[in-house]
Structure formats: structure tokens, C-alpha cells
Design an enzyme around this catalytic site. Structure first.
Site: not given
Length: 92
Positions: A18, A36
Site C-alpha cells: 500500500r 487491504n
């Protein structure tokens, strides 16, 4: 304008995925998010001019991240589904 949603599967959580995607996004005029998912995937949503969004997704593919990706699923979504105001890491 286009809005895309991409799901990445593989070893994509717990490896800085990320954070790296957010850093890549800084080079493009897009809005959206990366997060996520509970099932182990990572979801990326991006909105902007077609060439900016495509360039962003291509830049992810050209980064070090593909070493962690087993499968990528991409589709178009409505722009209203994407946050406006930069590109952020969000949480499910």
C-alpha cells in the site's frame, strides 16, 4: 475521465504494498485509494484522465511490486465510488 478498480492477489499484505502504491500515485494526477481486504487481497481504486489512470496502473506493474502479485483483476467502476481529494491508504 475514467475510474478503475484493481484487485491484487498474492503476497500483497505485510510487504509495504500500500505504501509503495501511494508513493507511485504521487507521480500522477489521480484520486483514489488503496486498502487491504480481509480476504488477503489489496484493492486499488483510481480516477482521473484515461492516460493518467492507465499510466498509474502501468507504473505499479513496472515497480518492484509484481514480485508479490500472483493475480490482477481490473475493471471499470463509477467515479462516484472513489474518494475525491488525493490518493490515500484506507482501511476496511
Amino acid at each position: 475521465m475514467t475510474s478503475r478498480q484493481v484487485f491484487y492477489e498474492g503476497r500483497v499484505q505485510g510487504v509495504g504494498f500500500r505504501y509503495t502504491v501511494k508513493q507511485i500515485a504521487k507521480g500522477f494526477d489521480i484520486t483514489g485509494s488503496v486498502r487491504n481486504l480481509a480476504d488477503g487481497r489489496v484493492e486499488v481504486q483510481a480516477s482521473g484522465a484515461e492516460e493518467e489512470v492507465r499510466g498509474f496502473i502501468d507504473a505499479i506493474a513496472e515497480s518492484e511490486l509484481p514480485a508479490h502479485i500472483r493475480k490482477k483483476t481490473e475493471g471499470t467502476i463509477a467515479p462516484s465510488q472513489i474518494a475525491t481529494g488525493g490518493f490515500e491508504i484506507t482501511h476496511e
